[in-house]
Design a protein around this motif. Structure first.
Motif, PDB file in Angstrom:
ATOM      1  N   GLY A 100      46.328  49.038  50.995  1.00 27.37           N
ATOM      2  CA  GLY A 100      46.731  47.694  50.582  1.00 27.37           C
ATOM      3  C   GLY A 100      47.995  47.331  51.324  1.00 27.37           C
ATOM      4  N   MET A 101      47.956  46.328  52.145  1.00 30.29           N
ATOM      5  CA  MET A 101      49.099  45.954  52.979  1.00 30.29           C
ATOM      6  C   MET A 101      50.177  45.225  52.175  1.00 30.29           C
ATOM      7  SD  MET A 101      48.151  47.471  55.606  1.00 30.29           S
ATOM      8  CE  MET A 101      49.397  47.041  56.787  1.00 30.29           C
ATOM      9  N   VAL A 102      49.808  44.706  51.012  1.00 31.07           N
ATOM     10  CA  VAL A 102      50.761  44.069  50.107  1.00 31.07           C
ATOM     11  C   VAL A 102      50.515  44.606  48.709  1.00 31.07           C
ATOM     12  CG1 VAL A 102      50.927  41.942  51.480  1.00 31.07           C
ATOM     13  CG2 VAL A 102      49.221  42.104  49.683  1.00 31.07           C
ATOM     14  N   ASP A 103      51.493  44.522  47.847  1.00 27.71           N
ATOM     15  CA  ASP A 103      51.304  44.950  46.465  1.00 27.71           C
ATOM     16  C   ASP A 103      50.315  44.036  45.764  1.00 27.71           C
ATOM     17  OD1 ASP A 103      53.072  47.020  46.778  1.00 27.71           O
ATOM     18  OD2 ASP A 103      54.778  45.914  45.981  1.00 27.71           O
ATOM     19  N   GLY A 104      49.622  44.564  44.792  1.00 27.96           N
ATOM     20  CA  GLY A 104      48.717  43.754  43.995  1.00 27.96           C
ATOM     21  C   GLY A 104      47.288  43.713  44.491  1.00 27.96           C
ATOM     22  N   VAL A 105      46.903  44.585  45.437  1.00 31.07           N
ATOM     23  CA  VAL A 105      45.513  44.641  45.900  1.00 31.07           C
ATOM     24  C   VAL A 105      44.701  45.398  44.854  1.00 31.07           C
ATOM     25  CG1 VAL A 105      43.944  45.458  47.686  1.00 31.07           C
ATOM     26  CG2 VAL A 105      46.182  44.557  48.323  1.00 31.07           C
ATOM     27  N   VAL A 106      43.679  44.738  44.310  1.00 27.91           N
ATOM     28  CA  VAL A 106      42.882  45.330  43.233  1.00 27.91           C
ATOM     29  C   VAL A 106      41.402  45.236  43.592  1.00 27.91           C
ATOM     30  CG1 VAL A 106      42.257  45.187  40.792  1.00 27.91           C
ATOM     31  CG2 VAL A 106      44.602  44.684  41.499  1.00 27.91           C
ATOM     32  N   VAL A 107      40.696  46.359  43.452  1.00 33.29           N
ATOM     33  CA  VAL A 107      39.242  46.396  43.607  1.00 33.29           C
ATOM     34  C   VAL A 107      38.678  46.498  42.197  1.00 33.29           C
ATOM     35  CG1 VAL A 107      37.280  47.678  44.537  1.00 33.29           C
ATOM     36  CG2 VAL A 107      39.407  47.514  45.857  1.00 33.29           C
ATOM     37  N   THR A 108      37.845  45.522  41.804  1.00 28.90           N
ATOM     38  CA  THR A 108      37.396  45.461  40.409  1.00 28.90           C
ATOM     39  C   THR A 108      35.951  45.883  40.199  1.00 28.90           C
ATOM     40  OG1 THR A 108      36.867  43.116  40.662  1.00 28.90           O
ATOM     41  CG2 THR A 108      39.049  43.662  39.776  1.00 28.90           C
ATOM     42  N   ASN A 109      35.300  46.406  41.197  1.00 28.81           N
ATOM     43  CA  ASN A 109      33.957  46.934  40.971  1.00 28.81           C
ATOM     44  C   ASN A 109      34.038  48.450  40.859  1.00 28.81           C
ATOM     45  OD1 ASN A 109      34.403  47.729  43.574  1.00 28.81           O
ATOM     46  ND2 ASN A 109      32.607  46.756  44.437  1.00 28.81           N
TER      47      ASN A 109
ATOM     48  N   ASP B 144      45.798  54.207  49.786  1.00 26.93           N
ATOM     49  CA  ASP B 144      47.215  53.962  49.538  1.00 26.93           C
ATOM     50  C   ASP B 144      47.421  52.521  49.081  1.00 26.93           C
ATOM     51  OD1 ASP B 144      49.987  53.883  49.524  1.00 26.93           O
ATOM     52  OD2 ASP B 144      50.215  54.219  51.677  1.00 26.93           O
ATOM     53  N   ASN B 145      48.092  52.372  47.934  1.00 22.92           N
ATOM     54  CA  ASN B 145      48.509  51.059  47.450  1.00 22.92           C
ATOM     55  C   ASN B 145      47.340  50.124  47.153  1.00 22.92           C
ATOM     56  OD1 ASN B 145      50.664  49.412  46.656  1.00 22.92           O
ATOM     57  ND2 ASN B 145      50.628  48.294  48.593  1.00 22.92           N
ATOM     58  N   VAL B 146      46.261  50.686  46.606  1.00 15.87           N
ATOM     59  CA  VAL B 146      45.114  49.885  46.182  1.00 15.87           C
ATOM     60  C   VAL B 146      44.745  50.339  44.775  1.00 15.87           C
ATOM     61  CG1 VAL B 146      42.706  49.261  46.598  1.00 15.87           C
ATOM     62  CG2 VAL B 146      44.234  49.685  48.541  1.00 15.87           C
ATOM     63  N   ASP B 147      44.639  49.413  43.839  1.00 15.51           N
ATOM     64  CA  ASP B 147      44.241  49.734  42.474  1.00 15.51           C
ATOM     65  C   ASP B 147      42.742  49.527  42.322  1.00 15.51           C
ATOM     66  OD1 ASP B 147      46.908  50.172  41.962  1.00 15.51           O
ATOM     67  OD2 ASP B 147      47.226  48.215  41.038  1.00 15.51           O
ATOM     68  N   PHE B 148      42.090  50.509  41.703  1.00 20.50           N
ATOM     69  CA  PHE B 148      40.654  50.417  41.404  1.00 20.50           C
ATOM     70  C   PHE B 148      40.527  50.304  39.893  1.00 20.50           C
ATOM     71  CE2 PHE B 148      40.803  52.484  45.495  1.00 20.50           C
ATOM     72  CZ  PHE B 148      39.742  51.920  46.184  1.00 20.50           C
ATOM     73  N   ILE B 149      40.026  49.171  39.419  1.00 12.81           N
ATOM     74  CA  ILE B 149      39.898  48.938  37.989  1.00 12.81           C
ATOM     75  C   ILE B 149      38.471  48.502  37.713  1.00 12.81           C
ATOM     76  CG2 ILE B 149      40.724  47.600  36.018  1.00 12.81           C
ATOM     77  CD1 ILE B 149      43.410  47.336  37.554  1.00 12.81           C
ATOM     78  N   SER B 150      37.759  49.327  36.947  1.00 14.59           N
ATOM     79  CA  SER B 150      36.351  49.057  36.638  1.00 14.59           C
ATOM     80  C   SER B 150      36.198  48.865  35.134  1.00 14.59           C
ATOM     81  CB  SER B 150      35.477  50.222  37.100  1.00 14.59           C
ATOM     82  OG  SER B 150      34.156  50.046  36.637  1.00 14.59           O
ATOM     83  N   ASN B 151      35.360  47.939  34.740  1.00 15.26           N
ATOM     84  CA  ASN B 151      35.104  47.702  33.323  1.00 15.26           C
ATOM     85  C   ASN B 151      33.787  48.292  32.849  1.00 15.26           C
ATOM     86  OD1 ASN B 151      37.481  46.252  32.857  1.00 15.26           O
ATOM     87  ND2 ASN B 151      36.571  44.424  33.772  1.00 15.26           N
ATOM     88  N   ASP B 152      33.000  48.870  33.775  1.00 15.30           N
ATOM     89  CA  ASP B 152      31.660  49.258  33.345  1.00 15.30           C
ATOM     90  C   ASP B 152      31.287  50.726  33.525  1.00 15.30           C
ATOM     91  OD1 ASP B 152      31.503  49.150  36.079  1.00 15.30           O
ATOM     92  OD2 ASP B 152      29.666  47.982  36.156  1.00 15.30           O
TER      93      ASP B 152
END
Length: 193
Positions: free
Chosen positions: A13-22, A34-42
């Motif tokens: 993630g080149m900037v803060d706040g990069v989120v992958v939601t799948n 590095d610097n990538v959030d992975f957030i899954s709901n399923d």
């Protein structure tokens, strides 16, 4: 679907706040995230790697946690991360001959390190989960300056492995009897009376 990439893979993630939601299924060689959030709901987050891999400055959050497979002798390094399972599991590492090293991270829920290559854990926190507060070990493990929630239990699922504690605490205290209660006394070093 998931595909094996027979090359080094870097996700940054080149900037803060990069989120992958799948729910990614990453299968590659020498992975760096590095610097990538992975957030899954399923479901779970899934990573299969060949070689050494690094996950740093990330949040890995999924209802059934994060499953990570080291299929050879590589080492997974987790640094400055939060790994949380909102329902059950935290970080599940297994298969192959790999190792894991955790530093400056927070883990929640049922965590399992089945890799035989060892597991140094330092400057980290295991927080109580909504359903489980368990660490299941399948190799020798070293904890340095690591804190555990009040309900945390360490389960030596393959027996014969050694857990060593240095400057660790349980619920803010570091009594020897509490650490002994977390794991069979004969498998603990650094927790003598």
């Amino acid at each position: 679907g998931a595909y094996y990439l027979p090359k080094n893979l870097t996700i940054k993630g080149m900037v803060d706040g990069v989120v992958v939601t799948n729910s990614p299924a990453i299968n590659a060689t020498n992975v760096t995230i590095d610097n990538v959030d992975f957030i899954s709901n399923d479901r779970s987050l899934v990573f299969h790697t060949y070689g050494d891999s690094v996950i740093k400055n990330c949040d890995l959050i999924a209802p059934n946690g994060t499953y990570y497979s080291t299929v050879n002798s590589g080492t997974l390094r987790v640094e400055n991360c939060a790994v949380k399972g909102s329902a059950t599991y935290g970080l599940m590492v297994g298969e192959g001959g790999g190792a894991i090293a955790i530093k400056n991270s927070t883990l929640q829920g049922w965590n399992s390190f089945g890799c035989p290559g060892g597991a140094p854990i330092e400057d980290s926190v295991f927080i109580d989960g909504a359903t489980y507060s368990v660490l299941s070990i399948g190799s020798d493990i070293t904890f340095t300056n690591t804190a555990f929630g009040a309900d945390y239990v360490i389960y030596n699922h393959a027996n014969g492995f050694v857990a060593e504690f240095t400057d660790c605490s349980v619920n803010g205290d570091s009594p020897v009897d509490v650490i002994k209660a977390m794991l069979d006394a004969e498998t603990i070093e650094g927790a003598e009376d």
